[in-house]
Design a protein around this motif. Structure first.
Motif, PDB file in Angstrom:
ATOM      1  N   GLU A 212      -3.557   2.944  -5.155  1.00 21.37           N
ATOM      2  CA  GLU A 212      -2.962   2.969  -3.811  1.00 21.37           C
ATOM      3  C   GLU A 212      -2.365   1.625  -3.416  1.00 21.37           C
ATOM      4  N   GLU A 213      -2.933   0.543  -3.940  1.00 20.28           N
ATOM      5  CA  GLU A 213      -2.470  -0.791  -3.582  1.00 20.28           C
ATOM      6  C   GLU A 213      -2.038  -1.556  -4.824  1.00 20.28           C
TER       7      GLU A 213
ATOM      8  N   ARG B 178       0.870  -1.172   0.000  1.00 21.79           N
ATOM      9  CA  ARG B 178       0.000   0.000   0.000  1.00 21.79           C
ATOM     10  C   ARG B 178       0.906   1.222   0.000  1.00 21.79           C
ATOM     11  N   GLY B 179       0.612   2.160  -0.868  1.00 23.68           N
ATOM     12  CA  GLY B 179       1.459   3.336  -1.020  1.00 23.68           C
ATOM     13  C   GLY B 179       1.838   3.517  -2.476  1.00 23.68           C
ATOM     14  N   LYS B 180       2.397   4.691  -2.781  1.00 26.94           N
ATOM     15  CA  LYS B 180       2.652   5.008  -4.183  1.00 26.94           C
ATOM     16  C   LYS B 180       4.121   5.347  -4.461  1.00 26.94           C
ATOM     17  N   LYS B 181       5.030   4.845  -3.648  1.00 21.08           N
ATOM     18  CA  LYS B 181       6.444   5.068  -3.928  1.00 21.08           C
ATOM     19  C   LYS B 181       6.812   4.396  -5.250  1.00 21.08           C
TER      20      LYS B 181
ATOM     21  N   HIS C 292       8.965   0.363  -2.713  1.00 27.31           N
ATOM     22  CA  HIS C 292       8.440  -0.059  -1.414  1.00 27.31           C
ATOM     23  C   HIS C 292       9.570  -0.267  -0.409  1.00 27.31           C
TER      24      HIS C 292
ATOM     25  N   ASP D 108      12.307   1.490  -0.452  1.00 22.63           N
ATOM     26  CA  ASP D 108      13.085   2.738  -0.510  1.00 22.63           C
ATOM     27  C   ASP D 108      14.283   2.627  -1.441  1.00 22.63           C
TER      28      ASP D 108
ATOM     29  N   ARG E 273       7.613   0.397  -8.505  1.00 25.86           N
ATOM     30  CA  ARG E 273       6.846   0.385  -7.262  1.00 25.86           C
ATOM     31  C   ARG E 273       7.316  -0.722  -6.322  1.00 25.86           C
TER      32      ARG E 273
END
Length: 282
Positions: free
Chosen positions: A178-179, A166-169, A218, A220, A214
């Motif tokens: 979003e997922e 979940r997140g948009k990095k 996630h 980084d 993505r």
């Protein structure tokens, strides 16, 4: 079998049909429809939600449009460089693959996407149905990546087992997704693993938007370079950037065999579903 498969063809939006079978983009097709220049089965249509199916007769400016058949298909390999969008027209005027491709390929459809900053193998075809089958397939896609930072055990576990994030990095700034769920990678090979940057080759069976950016985002990790080197067993080989080639006879033979198998599987699935529904309603 072929007649039954033909009847099972799904409907597609009229603007998509026009884009796949003419030189126009979907936006341009919408304007043509709105201006009353398109007919379907002898009637002018202006509704942008109109859909067409196999057997429908479509005219543009009074001339019939002949849809491409899978039996007549041509597939090319394009070595896409960085800095090109995989689209027919860009409202911002940025360079697209069609600015670089020879004009004879203006009506070809890209099979999947590579984002603006990515490069490598891109398949294009003059058969919309083939493009749709291959885009939805789980054929192996192989990429070489360079990422900022090291490759960790957690990343390797996720590649082996899959994961849901979940997140948009790593996503495009305008993305609303979003997922995202990632299936286990088919394979991966760590080519270099150091604290400043690492190199890895991965094989996956999905083609989601910015999926690998993505995935590593996630953890980084920024993807510095992404280069697709093969799709479904079709490889770049030594094709220079910005150049195209036709498939070899073996590549065509393998592709035809795969498409036939996919069609038959889709037909059997539809038939089983229909039979089950009839039994439930009886």
């Amino acid at each position: 079998m072929s007649q039954q498969l033909a009847k099972a063809e799904k409907e597609i939006r009229l603007n998509k049909f026009l884009s796949h079978n003419t030189k126009y983009s979907r936006r341009e097709a919408d304007k043509l429809i709105e201006s009353g220049r398109v007919e379907v089965n002898g009637k002018v249509v202006t509704d942008l939600s109109t859909k067409v199916k196999e057997g429908d007769k479509v005219k543009l400016n009074g001339r019939y449009i002949k849809p491409k058949s899978m039996h007549e298909m041509t597939v090319i390999v394009y070595h896409k460089p960085k800095g090109e969008l995989v689209t027919k027209k860009d409202p911002k005027g940025r360079k697209t693959i069609y600015d670089s491709l020879p004009k004879r390929y203006a009506h070809f459809v890209p099979i999947g996407r590579l984002d603006f900053a990515s490069e490598g193998l891109l398949l294009l075809t003059d058969s919309p149905r083939v493009a749709d089958i291959l885009m939805r397939s789980n054929l192996e896609r192989v990429y070489n990546l360079k990422i900022r930072g090291s490759i960790t055990h957690a990343m390797e576990k996720a590649m082996q087992e899959g994961m849901k994030i979940r997140g948009k990095k790593g996503a495009h700034e305008k993305s609303t997704i979003e997922e995202m769920e990632f299936a286990p990678f088919f394979a991966y090979q760590i080519l270099k693993n150091e604290s400043n940057y690492s190199k890895i080759r991965v094989a996956i069976g999905e083609g989601k938007n910015r999926e690998l950016r993505r995935f590593f985002g996630h953890f980084d990790r920024e993807v510095l370079d992404l280069h697709r080197i093969s799709f479904g067993g079709i490889s770049l080989n030594n094709l220079p950037k910005g150049k195209t080639r036709y498939l070899s006879q073996k590549e065509y033979d393998d592709l035809h065999a795969f498409i036939k198998a996919q069609q038959e599987a889709e037909y059997l699935t539809r038939k089983e579903t229909k039979n089950r529904e009839e039994e439930e309603n009886s």
